[in-house]
Scaffold this active site. Structure first.
Site, PDB file in Angstrom:
ATOM      1  CB  SER A 235      -0.901   0.029   1.237  1.00 23.39           C
ATOM      2  OG  SER A 235      -0.133   0.288   2.403  1.00 23.39           O
ATOM      3  CG  ASP A 236       1.261   5.868  -1.436  1.00 28.14           C
ATOM      4  OD1 ASP A 236       2.178   6.064  -0.604  1.00 28.14           O
ATOM      5  OD2 ASP A 236       1.081   6.600  -2.421  1.00 28.14           O
ATOM      6  CD1 TRP A 237       4.593   5.322   5.073  1.00 28.87           C
ATOM      7  CD2 TRP A 237       4.558   4.185   3.164  1.00 28.87           C
ATOM      8  NE1 TRP A 237       5.696   4.489   5.054  1.00 28.87           N
ATOM      9  CE2 TRP A 237       5.694   3.782   3.900  1.00 28.87           C
ATOM     10  CE3 TRP A 237       4.333   3.584   1.924  1.00 28.87           C
ATOM     11  CZ2 TRP A 237       6.598   2.827   3.445  1.00 28.87           C
ATOM     12  CZ3 TRP A 237       5.235   2.628   1.455  1.00 28.87           C
ATOM     13  CH2 TRP A 237       6.344   2.266   2.215  1.00 28.87           C
TER      14      TRP A 237
END
Length: 830
Positions: A235-237
């Site tokens: 995932s992106d953060w």
């Protein structure tokens, strides 16, 4: 254009991975699927799995520390600049440099490259993307990935998919039809997956109603199914928001951690039958596979971190050459390269000459140990008899530059910089640090605090050594309540709104200023920040102390620059944007240069027609003064060696060999996609396939400078183009076509050219662009030399997606060849 991977990633024993997996309990398996902290993937000593470190890129390797000048990194030109070389060999070299840098910092996964498309002119993150064209993006991204992974470091292509703008990026739903999605936005991801990229980052946004961290049709159906991607989807953060939907939707790794939507909640979902344990097993196998590839699976593996504590100096000449090669000469009426032996006085004017932007803003930003500026580089490069006058003229930045550490002394250590103290609620010192920067920030997540536990305030102390007498401007920006004292007297007190979340964290705060008259004696400086971390999941604290000596009013400074232009033999004017304007989390509000830069450019050109304008920006800007400039040089954000590269190109020691990867408009309304502002949460890709130069062609709009344009320092003749008789039916058989282009350097010096081949659309396919890039190749020749350049055209480049699959039209194709999308003098058919 054929790609031969040279991966340094380790081979994988699938039987061994399965055996390790089988020893783990469900709880142990789930624990491996959420980050151990902000940057680490958890380890598991029981199976020999070491923690893996992830780091932003893509134009450097930051490592563990966010915005910490004590841990410097190599700063390469941004991806838009490197892409302007149109040279996979350059991107492969850049990737190799970054791979070595990752190893130096102990990094296993580099979070780059970004392969989203430069869909809109005002896209805040365009500087971090390769191009408006999917084929060019794909070929260059493959080379970058190959370079990084050749050093045993995993690359991560991002952001999957349709994260092509920043406005409301966490919530917008991209509405894009299947053909457009396949041919434009998925194409670079598909190409890099085919080239064995090790990881893919899932985007914040949704596509067709499903958030990308939960988008089973794209993650499971296309990426892992159709393309057979066997790596990790992370995932992106803070993009992962759900337990069951994300687990079933194809996400493998939640970042950051240790707190997130999985963990014990995922264990419960498996035990309750909502998520099959086989789904968890597949995710763990992918983590183990990544670990095996980067050498983190065996506890006996030596520490990958090198003994080199700082970026190696020997790589600087290579970066300098890469930077110069990326510059695009848009216009030249014979004034470049400069011949200083014939010039008595050169006026160097503009904000980018003295304070250039070396990089864009957001998660790609990092601290470099060295930054080259044009003013010092030109002074060093010019012969002794040439006078160089320097005038800023106006500002390009919104906020003041941070106070220069070299003008201050730490009152405790006596070294340049200041003493930073972390204080508890009673004012007791918890921790002290010597810092060499006056722009500081900290990021933390639950379980990974931003600041030492118990921190209630920060105090930064320094001594401003013998400042020049006169009026000085100081500024403050940051989070929480800030106070500035000079010699014990409060001169500025201001409160910033509490900030939190990834979006706010990366948006530069606006500063508050005060003017102070100083007499030239030492000044004791203290800056206080009452910490307010807010109540969001992201903890963020920041403070910046800005400073500027202002001997002239803005009007006087402007007038002095124009007068210097009037008195010079030649002017080099440097204008541009900055990391405050081109940045992650927001799109640009305007295509015009900030402040009075356009006014300055017009006035300087009027004062002296022998003006070279160099633009220090990575996304197109409006240039109403372009016609009057004698030469126009586009220099992007050039990284740490920017200033020296500018001097090399201006003086002819290096050729500006770049070509545009994004079309430059004459007016903002000419853009095929006017903006990327969602309507009620929906972002409609109504232009379909007609993004970038394709849209200009369809509308019959003449750009200021077309896609692929660039002049260099020599002249070229495109002599002829041929396709072998056997190749004329090759595409119908699904085989590659080889176009041979005869090209001649008819100028007076050695130079580089990019041979570009565009395919006309098939009759009856009204949705298709009039023409689109089908292949390209670079060539370098001496003056007077000629050569045959082979350009490989793949069957995929001539195919279209029907919605059900790829189809190669059963029709003759016209291929047009030339140096840009609007200058195509040669034609062949196949």
């Amino acid at each position: 254009m054929q790609h031969v991977p040279r991966s340094g990633l380790h081979p994988v024993d699938e039987t061994d991975l399965r055996a390790r997996l089988d020893t783990l309990s469900l709880e142990q398996k789930a624990a491996l699927l959420t980050g151990a902290d902000i940057w680490h993937v958890p380890g598991c000593p029981e199976i020999g799995l070491a923690p893996m470190l992830l780091s932003d890129g893509p134009n450097g390797v930051r490592g563990l520390h966010f915005n910490d000048e004590r841990d410097p990194a190599l700063l390469l030109p941004n991806l838009a600049a490197l892409a302007a070389t149109w040279d996979p060999a350059v991107l492969r070299e850049a990737g190799e440099i970054l791979g070595e840098e990752a190893r130096r910092k102990g990094v296993h996964v580099l979070l780059g490259p970004t392969v989203n498309i430069q869909r809109v002119l005002d896209g805040g993150r365009n500087f971090e993307n390769f191009s408006e064209d999917p084929l060019l993006t794909a070929h260059l991204a493959i080379a970058y990935v190959d370079g990084v992974q050749s050093r045993g470091v995993a690359a991560c292509v991002k952001h999957f998919v349709a994260n092509d703008s920043e406005t409301e990026r966490s919530t917008y739903d991209a509405e894009v039809d299947e053909r457009t999605l396949r041919e434009v936005y998925l194409a670079p991801f598909e190409a890099t997956v085919a080239a064995k990229v090790a990881t893919v980052m899932s985007a914040y946004n949704a596509v067709r109603g499903q958030t990308m961290t939960e988008n089973g049709p794209l993650n499971n159906g296309v990426l892992k199914g159709e393309w057979a991607f066997d790596g990790v989807v992370l995932s992106d953060w803070s993009a992962a928001r759900t337990t069951e939907a994300a687990a079933l939707g194809g996400l493998d790794l939640v970042m950051p951690g240790p707190v997130g939507p999985w963990g014990t909640a995922l264990v419960a979902a498996v035990k309750e039958g909502r998520v099959p344990e086989e789904t968890v097993d597949d995710k763990v196998l992918r983590i183990l596979r990544l670990a095996a590839r980067v050498g983190a699976l065996d506890a006996a593996t030596p520490d990958r971190t090198s003994a080199v504590p700082a970026p190696p100096a020997e790589v600087r000449p290579a970066l300098r050459a890469l930077t110069a090669r990326s510059f695009v000469l848009l216009k030249n009426d014979g004034i470049l390269p400069l011949r200083p032996e014939h010039l008595r006085r050169i006026a160097l004017i503009g904000p980018a000459a003295v304070a250039p932007a070396h990089q864009g803003g957001g998660s790609a930003s990092l601290n470099s140990a060295t930054l080259s500026r044009p003013v010092e580089a030109l002074r060093a490069a010019l012969p002794a008899g040439t006078e160089l006058t320097v005038h800023r003229g106006t500002r390009s930045r919104i906020n003041l530059e941070p106070l220069a550490a070299e003008t201050t002394l730490d009152p405790v250590t006596g070294r340049p910089g200041g003493q930073l103290e972390f204080l508890d609620g009673e004012g007791r010192v918890l921790l002290t640090q010597h810092r060499h920067s006056y722009s500081l920030s900290w990021i933390g997540f639950p379980g990974s605090p931003a600041l030492p536990p118990g921190t209630a305030a920060l105090r930064l102390r320094t001594v401003l050594k013998a400042p020049s007498p006169g009026r000085h401007t100081f500024s403050l920006s940051g989070t929480g309540w800030l106070r500035l004292t000079l010699d014990g007297q409060v001169v500025l007190s201001t409160e910033s709104a509490s900030r939190g979340g990834v979006e706010d964290m990366l948006r530069p705060p606006t500063d508050q200023r005060v003017d102070v008259d100083l007499d030239g004696t030492d000044v004791a400086v203290q800056l206080f920040l009452d910490v307010d971390l807010g109540e969001t999941e992201v903890e963020f604290a920041a403070l910046t102390l800005g400073h500027e000596l202002s001997p002239l009013t803005e009007d006087d400074e402007f007038a002095a620059a124009v007068q210097a232009a009037r008195e010079a033999d030649v002017v080099v004017l440097m204008v541009g944007t900055s990391d405050e304007i081109e940045s992650e989390t927001f799109d640009r509000p305007t295509l015009s240069l900030h402040g009075r830069q356009d006014e300055l450019a017009t006035a300087v050109i009027d004062a002296n027609p022998n003006t070279v304008v160099a633009v220090n920006a990575s996304s197109p800007v409006l240039m109403p003064w372009a016609e009057g400039a004698k030469a126009l040089l586009w220099t992007f954000f050039g990284g740490q060696e920017y200033g020296d590269a500018v001097a090399d190109v201006l003086l002819g020691h290096a050729e500006p060999a770049g070509r545009l990867t994004m079309t430059f408009p004459q007016a903002a309304e000419d853009a095929p996609v006017p903006d990327a502002v969602p309507v009620d949460g929906h972002l409609a890709y109504t232009e379909g396939l007609l993004v970038g130069y394709r849209g200009y062609d369809a509308a019959g709009t003449e750009p200021l400078y077309p896609f692929g344009h660039g002049l260099g320092y020599t002249s070229w003749e495109f002599v002829s183009a041929t396709v072998a008789e056997d190749d004329r039916t090759a595409s119908a058989r699904g085989e590659d076509i080889l176009v041979t282009v005869r090209i001649r350097n008819v100028g007076e010096r050695r130079g580089r050219q990019v041979v570009q081949v565009y395919a006309d659309r098939v009759d009856g396919d009204e949705r298709a662009p009039m023409r689109q890039l089908a292949g390209f190749a670079t060539v370098e020749l001496d003056a007077g030399a000629e050569a045959d350049v082979e350009v490989r055209i793949t069957a995929r480049a001539l195919s279209r997606h029907t919605g059900a699959g790829w189809e190669l039209p059963d029709a003759r194709r016209v291929l047009r060849i030339g140096p840009s999308s609007r200058e195509l003098s040669l034609t062949v058919s196949c």
